[in-house]
Design an enzyme around this catalytic site. Sequence first.
Site, PDB file in Angstrom:
ATOM      1  CD  GLU A  50      -3.138   1.245   1.777  1.00 27.51           C
ATOM      2  OE1 GLU A  50      -4.162   1.674   1.235  1.00 27.51           O
ATOM      3  OE2 GLU A  50      -2.859   1.004   3.231  1.00 27.51           O
ATOM      4  CD  GLN A 110       2.127   8.177  -4.465  1.00 28.54           C
ATOM      5  OE1 GLN A 110       1.306   8.764  -3.538  1.00 28.54           O
ATOM      6  NE2 GLN A 110       1.669   7.663  -5.376  1.00 28.54           N
ATOM      7  CG  HIS A 137      -5.138  10.983  -3.273  1.00 26.42           C
ATOM      8  ND1 HIS A 137      -5.102   9.832  -3.294  1.00 26.42           N
ATOM      9  CD2 HIS A 137      -5.594  11.070  -2.240  1.00 26.42           C
ATOM     10  CE1 HIS A 137      -5.440   9.315  -2.194  1.00 26.42           C
ATOM     11  NE2 HIS A 137      -5.905   9.944  -1.247  1.00 26.42           N
TER      12      HIS A 137
HETATM   13  C1  LIG Z   1      -5.429   9.755   2.276  1.00 25.07           C
HETATM   14  S1  LIG Z   1      -3.859   9.037   3.365  1.00 25.07           S
HETATM   15  C2  LIG Z   1      -3.870   7.402   3.438  1.00 25.07           C
HETATM   16  C3  LIG Z   1      -5.243   6.869   4.160  1.00 25.07           C
HETATM   17  C4  LIG Z   1      -5.020   5.430   4.358  1.00 25.07           C
HETATM   18  N1  LIG Z   1      -4.466   4.602   3.284  1.00 25.07           N
HETATM   19  C5  LIG Z   1      -6.050   4.865   4.852  1.00 25.07           C
HETATM   20  O1  LIG Z   1      -7.105   4.178   4.121  1.00 25.07           O
HETATM   21  O2  LIG Z   1      -6.568   4.849   6.172  1.00 25.07           O
HETATM   22  C6  LIG Z   1      -2.738   9.681   2.310  1.00 25.07           C
HETATM   23  C7  LIG Z   1      -1.263   9.102   2.956  1.00 25.07           C
HETATM   24  O3  LIG Z   1      -0.426   9.631   1.899  1.00 25.07           O
HETATM   25  C8  LIG Z   1       0.921  10.068   2.317  1.00 25.07           C
HETATM   26  N2  LIG Z   1       1.856  10.897   1.432  1.00 25.07           N
HETATM   27  C9  LIG Z   1       1.494  12.059   0.940  1.00 25.07           C
HETATM   28  N3  LIG Z   1       2.222  12.247  -0.025  1.00 25.07           N
HETATM   29  C10 LIG Z   1       3.113  11.001  -0.390  1.00 25.07           C
HETATM   30  C11 LIG Z   1       4.071  10.867  -1.153  1.00 25.07           C
HETATM   31  N4  LIG Z   1       4.604  11.788  -1.857  1.00 25.07           N
HETATM   32  N5  LIG Z   1       4.443   9.513  -1.040  1.00 25.07           N
HETATM   33  C12 LIG Z   1       3.993   8.717  -0.266  1.00 25.07           C
HETATM   34  N6  LIG Z   1       3.141   8.983   0.490  1.00 25.07           N
HETATM   35  C13 LIG Z   1       2.660  10.130   0.578  1.00 25.07           C
HETATM   36  C14 LIG Z   1       0.414  10.927   3.603  1.00 25.07           C
HETATM   37  O4  LIG Z   1       1.423  10.942   4.382  1.00 25.07           O
HETATM   38  C15 LIG Z   1      -0.694  10.199   3.885  1.00 25.07           C
HETATM   39  O5  LIG Z   1      -0.347   9.201   5.126  1.00 25.07           O
END
Ligand SMILES: C[S@@+](CC[C@H](N)C(=O)[O-])C[C@H]1O[C@@H](n2cnc3c(N)ncnc32)[C@H](O)[C@@H]1O
Length: 257
Positions: A50, A110, A137
């Site tokens: 994930e 990512q 996103h």
């Molecule tokens: C919407 S939350 C995920 C929610 C989780 N999967 C759930 O269903 O409970 C988005 C996550 O993506 C991470 N995130 C933001 N930018 C990112 C990046 N460039 N690479 C990896 N993770 C990232 C944030 O730190 C955050 O924890």
Amino acid sequence: MKKSLTEIANHFGTDKGTEGPSQKWNPHNYTDIYEPYLDNFRESHINFLEIGLGVTGKNWRADIVHGKNSGGASIKMWYEYFSNAKIFGIDINECSYLDNDRIKTFVIDQGTIKQLDYFMEKSGIDEFDIIIDDGSHIPDHQQTSLSYFFKKLKKGGLYIIEDLLDNGIGDNKSGRMSSNKVVNTRNVLKQFYLTGKFSTPNMLSDEAYLASNIEWIRFHAPEKSIKYKLGKSIFHPIGKKYYYKKDSEKVCVIKKK
Ligand SMILES: C[S@@+](CC[C@H](N)C(=O)[O-])C[C@H]1O[C@@H](n2cnc3c(N)ncnc32)[C@H](O)[C@@H]1O
């Protein structure tokens, strides 16, 4: 009886379920969509990844961490659902407190290939059975990750992208999830689905590899809207007639050949 994926989601408070972390949050109910795709893998010895774990920290403010969700709700859900899987998670925030006998997390961006290479080297895994992108996103990131990780997916594996938003060029959106460099990811993939060609500009690399290795794509979770008609001088709803808005799906599932 075994619990459903949605019940497990609701227990931990991920918004993939029907309750989310609290009543303040709009849950997505993606888990009812996912379970028929995932059920066959439930007891298998799979490698699961994930992207984006819902953990707050100095690199990203993850508002989802509140109420029932003490951080990492979805990876806790995957751990319970996939009883024999090796579960990997990447996030830009540090969250090694989630690691256990079958979960391993990494601090990785990512959207940065060098970091993705580092992750692959350290994970010790060659290929994953299922990959789910619930990270930033930002369309640039979704497309970079898809291009990179589709090559690391097993034949017959599934790649899921969550929260396909109207946040690319021409969508007139601003904010931390928007991009003025590429078309939104739904549009890029729907064009391919419909015409065999990905919309441009995009952040995909090796489109030929993607095109020849995608068996199918399914789009889910379209938005519902009320039908409106023009009244005397204002718009007003016609009873309670709902329709599904075209090109508003929030999730896609991609199967590798
Ligand atoms: C919407 S939350 C995920 C929610 C989780 N999967 C759930 O269903 O409970 C988005 C996550 O993506 C991470 N995130 C933001 N930018 C990112 C990046 N460039 N690479 C990896 N993770 C990232 C944030 O730190 C955050 O924890």
